[in-house]
Design a protein around this motif. Structure first.
Motif, short mmCIF file in Angstrom:
data_model
loop_
_atom_site.label_atom_id
_atom_site.label_comp_id
_atom_site.label_asym_id
_atom_site.label_seq_id
_atom_site.Cartn_x
_atom_site.Cartn_y
_atom_site.Cartn_z
N ASP A 110 0.86 -1.19 0.00
CA ASP A 110 0.00 0.00 0.00
C ASP A 110 0.90 1.24 0.00
OD1 ASP A 110 -1.84 2.01 0.31
OD2 ASP A 110 -2.61 1.33 2.25
N LEU A 111 1.08 1.85 -1.16
CA LEU A 111 1.95 3.01 -1.26
C LEU A 111 1.41 4.18 -0.46
CD1 LEU A 111 2.94 2.91 -5.06
CD2 LEU A 111 4.18 1.98 -3.11
N THR A 112 0.11 4.29 -0.39
CA THR A 112 -0.50 5.41 0.35
C THR A 112 -0.54 5.14 1.85
OG1 THR A 112 -2.63 4.45 -0.33
CG2 THR A 112 -1.87 6.37 -1.53
N ASP A 113 -0.15 3.95 2.27
CA ASP A 113 0.03 3.62 3.69
C ASP A 113 -1.19 3.99 4.53
OD1 ASP A 113 1.39 2.61 5.86
OD2 ASP A 113 2.41 4.49 6.31
N GLY A 114 -2.36 3.61 4.08
CA GLY A 114 -3.58 3.85 4.82
C GLY A 114 -4.12 5.26 4.75
N ALA A 115 -3.46 6.13 3.97
CA ALA A 115 -3.92 7.51 3.80
C ALA A 115 -4.16 7.76 2.31
CB ALA A 115 -2.89 8.50 4.35
N PRO A 116 -5.32 7.34 1.79
CA PRO A 116 -5.59 7.45 0.35
C PRO A 116 -5.44 8.87 -0.17
CG PRO A 116 -7.26 6.12 1.44
CD PRO A 116 -6.45 6.75 2.53
N LEU A 117 -5.24 8.96 -1.46
CA LEU A 117 -4.98 10.24 -2.12
C LEU A 117 -6.30 10.90 -2.50
CD1 LEU A 117 -2.33 11.66 -2.98
CD2 LEU A 117 -2.61 10.62 -5.23
N ALA A 118 -6.55 12.07 -1.93
CA ALA A 118 -7.80 12.79 -2.20
C ALA A 118 -7.80 13.38 -3.60
CB ALA A 118 -7.99 13.90 -1.16
N TYR A 119 -8.97 13.73 -4.08
CA TYR A 119 -9.11 14.40 -5.37
C TYR A 119 -8.31 15.70 -5.37
CZ TYR A 119 -11.44 17.11 -9.07
OH TYR A 119 -11.71 17.90 -10.18
N LYS A 120 -7.57 15.96 -6.43
CA LYS A 120 -6.72 17.13 -6.65
C LYS A 120 -5.43 17.10 -5.83
CE LYS A 120 -9.80 20.13 -5.60
NZ LYS A 120 -10.41 21.43 -5.30
N ASP A 136 5.95 -3.94 -12.94
CA ASP A 136 5.19 -3.48 -11.77
C ASP A 136 3.80 -3.03 -12.18
OD1 ASP A 136 7.04 -4.02 -9.83
OD2 ASP A 136 7.82 -1.98 -9.68
N ARG A 137 2.84 -3.35 -11.36
CA ARG A 137 1.46 -2.93 -11.60
C ARG A 137 1.07 -1.93 -10.51
NH1 ARG A 137 -1.23 -6.72 -14.95
NH2 ARG A 137 -3.24 -6.21 -14.03
N ILE A 138 0.79 -0.70 -10.93
CA ILE A 138 0.33 0.34 -10.01
C ILE A 138 -1.19 0.32 -10.03
CG2 ILE A 138 0.52 2.74 -9.35
CD1 ILE A 138 3.18 1.22 -9.45
N GLU A 139 -1.78 -0.09 -8.91
CA GLU A 139 -3.22 -0.31 -8.86
C GLU A 139 -3.91 0.76 -8.02
OE1 GLU A 139 -3.35 -4.25 -7.29
OE2 GLU A 139 -2.99 -5.18 -9.24
N PHE A 140 -5.04 1.22 -8.52
CA PHE A 140 -5.84 2.25 -7.85
C PHE A 140 -7.16 1.64 -7.40
CE2 PHE A 140 -2.84 4.39 -10.49
CZ PHE A 140 -2.54 5.58 -9.86
N SER A 141 -7.62 2.04 -6.22
CA SER A 141 -8.89 1.52 -5.72
C SER A 141 -9.56 2.56 -4.84
CB SER A 141 -8.67 0.22 -4.93
OG SER A 141 -7.85 0.45 -3.80
N VAL A 142 -10.87 2.42 -4.73
CA VAL A 142 -11.68 3.28 -3.85
C VAL A 142 -12.50 2.38 -2.94
CG1 VAL A 142 -13.52 4.99 -3.74
CG2 VAL A 142 -11.80 5.14 -5.54
N GLY A 143 -12.24 2.49 -1.65
CA GLY A 143 -13.00 1.68 -0.71
C GLY A 143 -12.87 0.19 -0.96
N GLY A 144 -11.73 -0.26 -1.45
CA GLY A 144 -11.51 -1.67 -1.72
C GLY A 144 -11.95 -2.12 -3.10
N THR A 145 -12.61 -1.25 -3.85
CA THR A 145 -13.05 -1.58 -5.21
C THR A 145 -12.03 -1.10 -6.22
OG1 THR A 145 -15.38 -1.40 -4.57
CG2 THR A 145 -14.88 -1.28 -6.93
N GLY A 146 -11.58 -1.96 -7.09
CA GLY A 146 -10.57 -1.61 -8.07
C GLY A 146 -11.06 -0.54 -9.04
N ALA A 147 -10.18 0.42 -9.31
CA ALA A 147 -10.53 1.49 -10.25
C ALA A 147 -9.75 1.37 -11.55
CB ALA A 147 -10.25 2.86 -9.61
N GLY A 148 -8.51 0.92 -11.49
CA GLY A 148 -7.71 0.80 -12.70
C GLY A 148 -6.29 0.40 -12.36
N THR A 149 -5.57 -0.08 -13.35
CA THR A 149 -4.19 -0.55 -13.17
C THR A 149 -3.30 0.01 -14.26
OG1 THR A 149 -4.92 -2.62 -12.15
CG2 THR A 149 -2.70 -2.58 -13.06
#
Length: 290
Positions: A84-94, A107-120
């Motif tokens: 978890d690159l964000t270490d429990g502090a997700p990245l807010a909009y902007k 390497d696969r950089i994966e994005f998610s919101v609330g545990g739901t995958g958004a994109g890789t």
């Protein structure tokens, strides 16, 4: 001229996934892990079999800079595999953030919101030098919730670099202008093209987002330090479904004026027109299954 112009930057768009749907694609950035010894061998400077630790492998430093330009109330978590690159502090909009990670091919950089995958985003072929890799996640269109990515690898230069990326989705027209922060009789300003990179002398500037009629919609100071790389984004969306977000201006990082005054920099309002930097990015679209 204030800024010399050249080719617009190469920007990669990727249809990746919906915030509530399934993964549909992945993007490959041109990035590769190469050791110093391997680079020397490629240049013919190492022959035979050197042993005993005469040449030690050297890993280049690749800083990952991630910006969340996806208009959504919830923040984005960023993972590399199980990390978890964000270490429990997700990245807010902007918001943007730098991650000092040792990237490698595949390497696969994966994005998610609330545990739901958004994109890789799939990393492929890193440069043979220390570099900053910029990765921007944004809305793909005004109708769906799919995401896409813009990516860029900053070159190593003495001057400050500014990459200008348009992540706004909608018909609203606007321009980004750079000008001297201190208004004087000799103050100058110039429009910057979206999806381009420019280099400027160190100094204090003001970035302005202007609407079609020239009215100021947003503005932000930019303290430019030599050798630093800056991101300027136009964000927002005029959505056909769901909430819309106004056009806004994002500048990152926010360098310190004290750092500018304490170094061997040019005068604060100096404009040094320098060569436009061509993007050294050659990204390839790939399909992958989660």
């Amino acid at each position: 001229r204030l800024v010399m112009r050249g080719s617009a930057c190469v920007v990669v768009f990727l249809i990746a996934a919906t915030l509530v749907g399934h993964y549909v694609g992945a993007d490959a950035a041109t990035l590769a892990t190469v050791t110093k010894a391997e680079a020397l061998r490629r240049r013919g400077k190492i022959v035979g079999g050197l042993t005993g630790g005469v040449v030690r492998p050297y890993q280049f430093r690749h800083r990952l800079r991630v910006c969340n330009a996806y208009p959504y109330p919830a923040a984005m978590a960023v993972h590399r595999g199980d990390e978890d690159l964000t270490d429990g502090a997700p990245l807010a909009y902007k918001a943007c953030r730098d991650f000092l990670v040792r990237l490698k091919d595949g390497d696969r950089i994966e994005f998610s919101v609330g545990g739901t995958g958004a994109g890789t985003f799939l990393v492929k072929e890193l440069p043979d030098n220390d570099a900053i890799m910029l990765l921007v996640i944004k809305r793909h269109d005004t109708l769906s919730t799919a995401v896409s990515f813009d990516s860029h690898v900053f070159a190593n230069t003495l001057n400050a670099q500014i990459v200008v990326i348009d992540t706004y989705q909608g018909a609203g027209a606007s321009t980004i202008r750079i000008m001297d922060a201190e208004a004087t009789g000799n103050s100058r300003s110039e429009d910057l093209r979206f999806n381009s990179v420019v280099a400027v002398n160190s100094g204090i500037y003001q970035m302005v987002l202007a609407g079609a009629g020239g009215a100021t919609m947003a503005k932000s100071d930019l303290v430019a330090l030599n050798r630093e790389c800056y991101v300027v984004l136009r964000t927002g969306i005029k959505a056909q479904q769901g909430p819309s977000y106004d056009q806004e201006l994002v500048v990152y990082p926010r360098s310190s004026v004290l750092a500018l005054m304490g170094g061997t920099h040019s005068p604060l309002t100096a404009w040094g027109a320098t060569a436009l930097l061509a993007l050294a990015v050659s990204n390839t679209m790939v399909a992958a299954a989660r």
